[in-house]
Design a protein around this motif. Structure first.
Motif, PDB file in Angstrom:
ATOM      1  N   ASN A 106       0.885  -0.846   0.067  1.00  0.00           N
ATOM      2  CA  ASN A 106      -0.356   0.032   0.087  1.00  0.00           C
ATOM      3  C   ASN A 106       0.587   0.587  -0.069  1.00  0.00           C
ATOM      4  O   ASN A 106       1.960   1.306   0.332  1.00  0.00           O
ATOM      5  CB  ASN A 106      -0.985  -0.095   1.058  1.00  0.00           C
TER       6      ASN A 106
ATOM      7  N   PHE B  39      -2.823  13.953   4.710  1.00  0.00           N
ATOM      8  CA  PHE B  39      -2.838  12.261   5.292  1.00  0.00           C
ATOM      9  C   PHE B  39      -1.538  11.903   6.567  1.00  0.00           C
ATOM     10  O   PHE B  39      -0.730  11.906   6.055  1.00  0.00           O
ATOM     11  CB  PHE B  39      -3.423  11.124   4.093  1.00  0.00           C
TER      12      PHE B  39
ATOM     13  N   ALA C 207      -0.636   9.131   6.861  1.00  0.00           N
ATOM     14  CA  ALA C 207       0.539   7.998   6.507  1.00  0.00           C
ATOM     15  C   ALA C 207       1.833   8.960   6.352  1.00  0.00           C
ATOM     16  O   ALA C 207       2.914   7.685   6.529  1.00  0.00           O
ATOM     17  CB  ALA C 207       0.277   7.316   5.875  1.00  0.00           C
TER      18      ALA C 207
ATOM     19  N   LYS D  73      -7.657   6.463  -4.843  1.00  0.00           N
ATOM     20  CA  LYS D  73      -6.572   6.897  -5.591  1.00  0.00           C
ATOM     21  C   LYS D  73      -6.936   6.948  -6.949  1.00  0.00           C
ATOM     22  O   LYS D  73      -7.418   6.378  -8.227  1.00  0.00           O
ATOM     23  CB  LYS D  73      -5.218   6.334  -5.225  1.00  0.00           C
TER      24      LYS D  73
ATOM     25  N   TYR E  92      -7.932  17.995   4.025  1.00  0.00           N
ATOM     26  CA  TYR E  92      -8.539  17.554   5.724  1.00  0.00           C
ATOM     27  C   TYR E  92      -8.816  18.369   6.102  1.00  0.00           C
ATOM     28  O   TYR E  92      -7.981  19.379   5.924  1.00  0.00           O
ATOM     29  CB  TYR E  92      -7.221  16.662   5.689  1.00  0.00           C
TER      30      TYR E  92
END
Ligand SMILES: *Cc1c(COP(=O)(O)O)cnc(C)c1O
Length: 369
Positions: A59, A86, A88, A192, A318
């Motif tokens: 991922n 994000f 991550a 995505k 976000y």
């Protein structure tokens, strides 16, 4: 009218016969792990991006981890990135016990502001992670210049790792996003721009040594079967996902063009209608994948509610910058540390975006907006 935000179902229906056949072929062979579809996909990704090495993985989050592990990030190392992304991006830095050091964003592109990077560099800084937010590459020349200068004047190597989870296929001065920096990553999460039917990602580099290491790291650091040179991870892409991506990548140039056309239509209608909205800005020397078409509004909650009543879904990418997240309290940041990120987080709103959005749907969305 009822609008679909990402319309993943339509995407499947478009290529259903080809995809079903490709998945069935994997089932018939039962080559679920590292089947030939993986190397096929990696070769196609290399061809598409012009990058020497494309290494698929589990991922987009693991792609970032693999990139950082490849450059040997250690506990206490500092990595500069943006708080408007994000989780991550910074989560993976923290996962390796390294320290995310945030730098505020540019008010036009929402990407890291290169003019603020220099002040954040310390002797512990090991890397910079620009994020190609919503699909638009950052000011890569300016960022590369900072890294080059730091090497020349302080003999300090700053690796550049691009978080291209949203930008597969976008370009900067004619080169794909995957071709920039020392390492670039992407995600094939279903929503995505190039999505598979589950989790998936890839790491890109033109460096042979880094590529070998990344390939080994995704297979538990192994160099040959049951011989392990590094502490790695189980970070492979499934063969079934590769089979899906082999089909979708073939059609991707067309899908990407459709996304960009949808964005142009939004731009055209909204720019003539309203000056209470801030539309996305894509700089002249780059293209965006429009992973999101995000505008800025002043009374977001109310607009989202009204649009929902009319069958128009919206999203916020976000709502809370990373320096204000509970998980990062230990970093010691406080409110107003990154005023532009905070302002944009309060105003940003994404409209439905997918290659299949029809002209009448776009008009309907804009009219209601
Ligand atoms: C989606 C995303 C990721 C993570 O990708 P996954 O495949 O979901 O792990 C990382 N960074 C950014 C900016 C993303 O949008």
């Amino acid at each position: 009218m009822k609008i679909d935000f990402a319309n993943l179902q339509k995407h499947y229906q478009c290529y259903k016969d080809e995809i079903d056949t490709a998945i069935q072929a994997v089932l018939d062979k039962s080559n679920y792990i590292m089947g030939e579809e993986i190397s096929e996909l990696e070769e196609s990704l290399q061809e598409f991006t012009g990058v020497k090495h494309a290494i698929t993985c589990s991922n987009g989050t693991d792609a970032l981890l693999l990139a950082m592990m490849a450059i040997n990030i250690q506990p206490g190392d500092e990595i500069i990135t943006t708080p408007f992304t994000f989780i991550a991006t910074a989560e993976t830095i923290a996962f390796l016990k390294a320290i995310p050091v945030f730098v505020d964003i540019d008010e036009e592109t929402y990407n890291i502001d290169p003019s603020k990077i220099k002040a954040a560099i310390t002797p512990k800084t090991k890397a910079i992670i620009p994020v190609s937010l919503y699909g638009q590459p950052s000011d890569m020349d300016a960022i590369q210049t900072i890294a080059d200068r730091q090497l020349k004047t302080n003999n300090q190597k700053l690796h550049i790792i691009i978080d291209g989870a949203q930008s597969f296929g976008s370009t900067y001065k004619g080169k794909t996003d995957s071709n920039l920096g020392d390492i670039s990553t992407t995600s094939f999460f279903p929503a995505k721009p190039l999505g598979c039917f589950g989790d998936g990602g890839a790491v890109f580099t033109n460096d042979d040594v880094l590529a070998e290491k990344i390939k080994s790291l995704r297979l538990h650091g192994q160099t040959k079967r049951y011989h392990h040179k590094y502490i790695g991870m189980g970070g492979r892409l499934d063969t079934i996902q590769a089979a899906v991506l082999n089909i979708k990548l073939k059609h991707y140039p067309k899908d990407l063009k459709l996304r960009q056309e949808v964005a142009e239509k939004y731009n055209k209608i909204l720019s003539t209608k309203n000056d209470h909205l801030t539309l996305p800005v894509v700089k002249n020397d780059r293209t965006s994948t429009f992973a999101q078409y995000s505008i800025r509004v002043q009374n977001r909650d109310k607009i989202q509610m009204k649009l929902k009543e009319e069958g128009i879904p919206t999203a916020v990418h976000y709502p809370k910058p990373l320096h204000l997240q509970e998980a990062f309290v230990y970093l010691g940041y406080k409110k107003s540390d990154f005023p532009i990120s905070e302002k944009i987080a309060n105003e940003i709103m994404s409209l439905p975006m997918n290659p299949f959005l029809m002209e009448d749907e776009i008009k309907y969305i804009c009219k209601n907006l």
